[in-house]
Design an enzyme around this catalytic site. Structure first.
Site, short mmCIF file in Angstrom:
data_model
loop_
_atom_site.label_atom_id
_atom_site.label_comp_id
_atom_site.label_asym_id
_atom_site.label_seq_id
_atom_site.Cartn_x
_atom_site.Cartn_y
_atom_site.Cartn_z
CE LYS A 186 -4.30 1.03 2.45
NZ LYS A 186 -4.94 0.82 3.75
C1 E4P Z 1 -8.32 1.85 3.73
O1 E4P Z 1 -7.57 1.01 3.30
C2 E4P Z 1 -8.18 2.50 5.03
O2 E4P Z 1 -7.49 1.62 5.88
C3 E4P Z 1 -9.48 2.82 5.73
O3 E4P Z 1 -10.59 2.40 5.00
C4 E4P Z 1 -9.53 4.19 6.30
O4 E4P Z 1 -10.76 4.38 6.93
P1 E4P Z 1 -11.04 5.52 8.03
O5 E4P Z 1 -11.35 6.79 7.31
O6 E4P Z 1 -12.20 5.00 8.80
O7 E4P Z 1 -9.79 5.62 8.86
#
Ligand code: E4P
Length: 217
Positions: free
Chosen positions: A83
């Site tokens: 990522k």
């Molecule tokens: C995506 O890969 C992120 O880990 C995640 O969906 C972020 O979500 P949040 O806005 O609830 O932190």
């Protein structure tokens, strides 16, 4: 639609995996912090449970360190998706890893133009953050629809991974507008199964069956 779980909680991942509904896992530095676990061993453990893509995020923001971190993470298991953030350096890393057949999830996407750049860099997944857009009065779902249309126009095979999901409606609405994957917090995945009429109907069936005095086995 594929369902990924957005968590670093190994017990939750194991429980959800038993449902047969889990297609992958996403993590991020905040979720790793919340888990209280060592990052690399935790990711190894997750890859031991789930066969589908497991997103592990680089920590650096400069190209040189990010590419080294990305290669190290990719070596953990064949189902790792590295990522990277949606920055020029992150997309450079994306292009290089994708060219080497490593899965890449480009994260922190908040615009259709950013999604277009990620597809051009060969991303396996683009992660538009629906909830965080809704939080500031914009429409996360509109962004998912725009990206789906743009990717369709050009035949990009980058998968749209709806992220930052805050409630059940975000899941089916993402599916309606063309997301390929939703990454969902564990609590919301469990809520997807629930409906009060299912519970009420089942209670009645169980009671009526008991009243017949019969047994199937
Ligand atoms: C995506 O890969 C992120 O880990 C995640 O969906 C972020 O979500 P949040 O806005 O609830 O932190």
């Amino acid at each position: 639609m594929k369902f990924f779980v957005d968590t670093g909680d190994l017990d939750e991942i194991a429980k959800l995996n038993e449902t047969g509904m889990l297609d992958g896992v996403t993590t991020n530095p905040s979720l790793i912090k919340k888990s209280g676990k060592e990052f690399i061993p935790l990711i190894k453990d997750i890859c031991g449970i789930v066969r589908g893509p497991v997103s592990a995020e680089v920590a650096a923001t400069d190209y040189e360190t990010m590419i080294k971190e990305g290669r190290k993470l990719a070596d953990i298991a064949s189902n790792i998706a590295v990522k990277v953030p949606l920055t020029p350096a992150g997309l450079r890393v994306c292009k290089e890893l994708s060219d080497d057949d490593v899965m890449v999830n480009v994260t922190l996407c908040f615009s259709a133009n950013q999604a277009l750049l990620a597809a051009k860099a060969g991303a396996t997944f683009i992660s538009p953050f629906i909830g965080r857009l809704d939080d500031i009065g914009l429409d996360g779902m509109e962004l998912i629809g725009d990206i789906a249309q743009i990717y369709d126009n050009y035949g990009y095979d980058t998968q749209i991974l709806a992220a930052s999901i805050r409630h059940c409606a975000h899941v089916y609405m993402s599916a309606k507008v063309g997301a390929d994957v939703a990454t969902i917090p564990p609590k919301i995945i469990w809520q997807l199964f629930q409906h009060p009429l299912t519970d009420k109907g089942l209670d009645a069936f169980v009671a009526d069956w008991a009243a017949t005095g019969q047994s199937i086995l």
